[in-house]
Design a protein around this motif. Structure first.
Motif, PDB file in Angstrom:
ATOM      1  N   TYR A  63       0.765  -1.221  -0.035  1.00 49.67           N
ATOM      2  CA  TYR A  63       0.089   0.041  -0.070  1.00 49.67           C
ATOM      3  C   TYR A  63       0.868   1.252  -0.009  1.00 49.67           C
ATOM      4  O   TYR A  63       0.859   2.033   1.041  1.00 49.67           O
ATOM      5  CB  TYR A  63      -0.985  -0.146   1.099  1.00 49.67           C
ATOM      6  CG  TYR A  63      -2.075  -1.150   0.846  1.00 49.67           C
ATOM      7  CD1 TYR A  63      -3.192  -0.925   0.205  1.00 49.67           C
ATOM      8  CD2 TYR A  63      -1.785  -2.542   1.459  1.00 49.67           C
ATOM      9  CE1 TYR A  63      -3.960  -1.999  -0.044  1.00 49.67           C
ATOM     10  CE2 TYR A  63      -2.627  -3.477   1.277  1.00 49.67           C
ATOM     11  CZ  TYR A  63      -3.883  -3.098   0.459  1.00 49.67           C
ATOM     12  OH  TYR A  63      -4.637  -4.302   0.245  1.00 49.67           O
ATOM     13  N   ASN A  64       1.491   1.447  -1.114  1.00 54.87           N
ATOM     14  CA  ASN A  64       2.463   2.666  -1.357  1.00 54.87           C
ATOM     15  C   ASN A  64       1.569   3.718  -1.561  1.00 54.87           C
ATOM     16  O   ASN A  64       0.687   3.555  -2.487  1.00 54.87           O
ATOM     17  CB  ASN A  64       3.132   2.043  -2.468  1.00 54.87           C
ATOM     18  CG  ASN A  64       4.402   3.057  -2.851  1.00 54.87           C
ATOM     19  OD1 ASN A  64       4.293   4.506  -2.710  1.00 54.87           O
ATOM     20  ND2 ASN A  64       5.631   2.826  -3.127  1.00 54.87           N
ATOM     21  N   PRO A  65       2.111   4.851  -0.762  1.00 56.90           N
ATOM     22  CA  PRO A  65       1.264   6.062  -1.184  1.00 56.90           C
ATOM     23  C   PRO A  65       1.148   6.902  -2.738  1.00 56.90           C
ATOM     24  O   PRO A  65       0.238   7.628  -2.745  1.00 56.90           O
ATOM     25  CB  PRO A  65       1.887   7.155  -0.096  1.00 56.90           C
ATOM     26  CG  PRO A  65       3.010   6.536   0.429  1.00 56.90           C
ATOM     27  CD  PRO A  65       2.828   5.259   0.001  1.00 56.90           C
ATOM     28  N   GLU A  66       2.266   6.281  -3.419  1.00 53.79           N
ATOM     29  CA  GLU A  66       2.330   6.922  -4.622  1.00 53.79           C
ATOM     30  C   GLU A  66       1.573   5.954  -5.638  1.00 53.79           C
ATOM     31  O   GLU A  66       1.802   6.379  -6.855  1.00 53.79           O
ATOM     32  CB  GLU A  66       3.900   6.782  -5.089  1.00 53.79           C
ATOM     33  CG  GLU A  66       4.622   7.626  -4.344  1.00 53.79           C
ATOM     34  CD  GLU A  66       6.238   7.422  -4.697  1.00 53.79           C
ATOM     35  OE1 GLU A  66       6.562   7.135  -5.743  1.00 53.79           O
ATOM     36  OE2 GLU A  66       7.141   7.624  -3.764  1.00 53.79           O
ATOM     37  N   THR A  67       0.874   4.932  -5.298  1.00 55.55           N
ATOM     38  CA  THR A  67       0.152   4.194  -6.153  1.00 55.55           C
ATOM     39  C   THR A  67      -1.460   4.077  -5.721  1.00 55.55           C
ATOM     40  O   THR A  67      -1.783   4.441  -4.637  1.00 55.55           O
ATOM     41  CB  THR A  67       0.534   2.766  -5.961  1.00 55.55           C
ATOM     42  OG1 THR A  67       0.593   2.283  -4.886  1.00 55.55           O
ATOM     43  CG2 THR A  67       2.261   2.660  -6.393  1.00 55.55           C
ATOM     44  N   ALA A  68      -2.238   3.719  -6.765  1.00 55.20           N
ATOM     45  CA  ALA A  68      -3.827   3.755  -6.492  1.00 55.20           C
ATOM     46  C   ALA A  68      -4.113   2.239  -6.841  1.00 55.20           C
ATOM     47  O   ALA A  68      -5.673   2.110  -6.870  1.00 55.20           O
ATOM     48  CB  ALA A  68      -4.287   4.632  -7.231  1.00 55.20           C
ATOM     49  N   THR A  69      -3.600   1.209  -6.979  1.00 57.31           N
ATOM     50  CA  THR A  69      -4.024  -0.136  -7.018  1.00 57.31           C
ATOM     51  C   THR A  69      -5.151  -0.467  -6.110  1.00 57.31           C
ATOM     52  O   THR A  69      -4.638  -0.511  -5.145  1.00 57.31           O
ATOM     53  CB  THR A  69      -2.821  -0.940  -7.377  1.00 57.31           C
ATOM     54  OG1 THR A  69      -2.074  -0.404  -8.489  1.00 57.31           O
ATOM     55  CG2 THR A  69      -3.333  -2.512  -7.689  1.00 57.31           C
ATOM     56  N   PRO A  70      -6.003  -1.220  -6.599  1.00 54.39           N
ATOM     57  CA  PRO A  70      -7.027  -1.722  -5.855  1.00 54.39           C
ATOM     58  C   PRO A  70      -6.755  -3.133  -5.203  1.00 54.39           C
ATOM     59  O   PRO A  70      -7.306  -4.006  -5.715  1.00 54.39           O
ATOM     60  CB  PRO A  70      -8.367  -1.442  -6.447  1.00 54.39           C
ATOM     61  CG  PRO A  70      -7.951  -1.675  -7.792  1.00 54.39           C
ATOM     62  CD  PRO A  70      -6.708  -1.122  -7.801  1.00 54.39           C
ATOM     63  N   TRP A  71      -5.722  -3.065  -4.337  1.00 56.95           N
ATOM     64  CA  TRP A  71      -5.147  -4.531  -4.018  1.00 56.95           C
ATOM     65  C   TRP A  71      -6.196  -5.524  -3.480  1.00 56.95           C
ATOM     66  O   TRP A  71      -6.256  -6.617  -3.841  1.00 56.95           O
ATOM     67  CB  TRP A  71      -3.988  -4.316  -3.332  1.00 56.95           C
ATOM     68  CG  TRP A  71      -2.921  -3.559  -3.705  1.00 56.95           C
ATOM     69  CD1 TRP A  71      -2.497  -2.346  -3.507  1.00 56.95           C
ATOM     70  CD2 TRP A  71      -2.050  -4.093  -4.711  1.00 56.95           C
ATOM     71  NE1 TRP A  71      -1.357  -2.036  -4.278  1.00 56.95           N
ATOM     72  CE2 TRP A  71      -1.254  -3.255  -5.064  1.00 56.95           C
ATOM     73  CE3 TRP A  71      -2.123  -5.389  -5.592  1.00 56.95           C
ATOM     74  CZ2 TRP A  71      -0.206  -3.605  -6.117  1.00 56.95           C
ATOM     75  CZ3 TRP A  71      -1.046  -5.629  -6.310  1.00 56.95           C
ATOM     76  CH2 TRP A  71      -0.152  -4.842  -6.603  1.00 56.95           C
ATOM     77  N   ARG A  72      -7.228  -5.135  -2.732  1.00 56.18           N
ATOM     78  CA  ARG A  72      -8.313  -5.829  -2.291  1.00 56.18           C
ATOM     79  C   ARG A  72      -9.078  -6.450  -3.302  1.00 56.18           C
ATOM     80  O   ARG A  72      -9.323  -7.556  -3.167  1.00 56.18           O
ATOM     81  CB  ARG A  72      -9.156  -5.134  -1.267  1.00 56.18           C
ATOM     82  CG  ARG A  72      -8.432  -4.704   0.050  1.00 56.18           C
ATOM     83  CD  ARG A  72      -8.382  -5.506   1.185  1.00 56.18           C
ATOM     84  NE  ARG A  72      -7.731  -5.109   2.336  1.00 56.18           N
ATOM     85  CZ  ARG A  72      -6.752  -5.362   2.905  1.00 56.18           C
ATOM     86  NH1 ARG A  72      -6.157  -6.328   2.323  1.00 56.18           N
ATOM     87  NH2 ARG A  72      -6.000  -4.933   3.588  1.00 56.18           N
ATOM     88  N   LYS A  73      -9.546  -5.737  -4.206  1.00 56.00           N
ATOM     89  CA  LYS A  73     -10.157  -6.126  -5.553  1.00 56.00           C
ATOM     90  C   LYS A  73      -9.235  -7.251  -6.269  1.00 56.00           C
ATOM     91  O   LYS A  73      -9.768  -8.000  -6.884  1.00 56.00           O
ATOM     92  CB  LYS A  73     -10.482  -5.022  -6.316  1.00 56.00           C
ATOM     93  CG  LYS A  73     -11.394  -5.370  -7.490  1.00 56.00           C
ATOM     94  CD  LYS A  73     -11.699  -4.015  -8.391  1.00 56.00           C
ATOM     95  CE  LYS A  73     -12.559  -4.475  -9.546  1.00 56.00           C
ATOM     96  NZ  LYS A  73     -12.834  -3.354 -10.342  1.00 56.00           N
TER      97      LYS A  73
END
Length: 120
Positions: A63-73
């Motif tokens: 959960y890098n603040p520079e990224t927006a990937t929906p990892w839970r999804k």
């Protein structure tokens, strides 16, 4: 243990899976994808690998603040593929492979680039 294999190794597994998805789907239209069993199963498996690897990367790295990937999804998609295989919609699998994988690749490369600051 979350990092038994190692965060960096799992990140590299994700990158390799993404690159393989790009190769498998390069120049393939939806209609061709839907009728090609090998491509469907290969992409399905690679998405499963991405979700599984994601689930085992330490959260403070993922959960890098520079990224927006929906990892839970992404992890939920892996769970659907693995456990609710009868609900797989290959049009959605194709959409993920052709469109949603692009920002994921950028984000995971950012995470890999930033990984060294977490390891020090």
């Amino acid at each position: 243990m979350k990092d038994e294999v190692g965060n960096k190794a799992r990140i590299n597994h994700i990158i390799e899976a993404i690159e393989n998805i790009e190769i498998i789907t390069d120049g393939i239209e939806l209609e061709d994808f839907l009728t090609n069993l090998e491509k469907k199963l290969a992409v399905e498996r690679l998405l499963e690998i991405i979700g599984e690897a994601s689930n085992h990367i330490s959260e403070y790295i993922l959960y890098n603040p520079e990224t927006a990937t929906p990892w839970r999804k992404i992890i939920a998609t892996r769970n659907l593929i693995a456990h609710e295989y009868f609900r797989i919609n290959y049009k959605i699998i194709y959409q993920i492979a052709r469109e949603e994988i692009i920002p994921l690749k950028k984000d995971i490369q950012t995470i890999l680039k930033d990984l060294d600051k977490y390891l020090k």
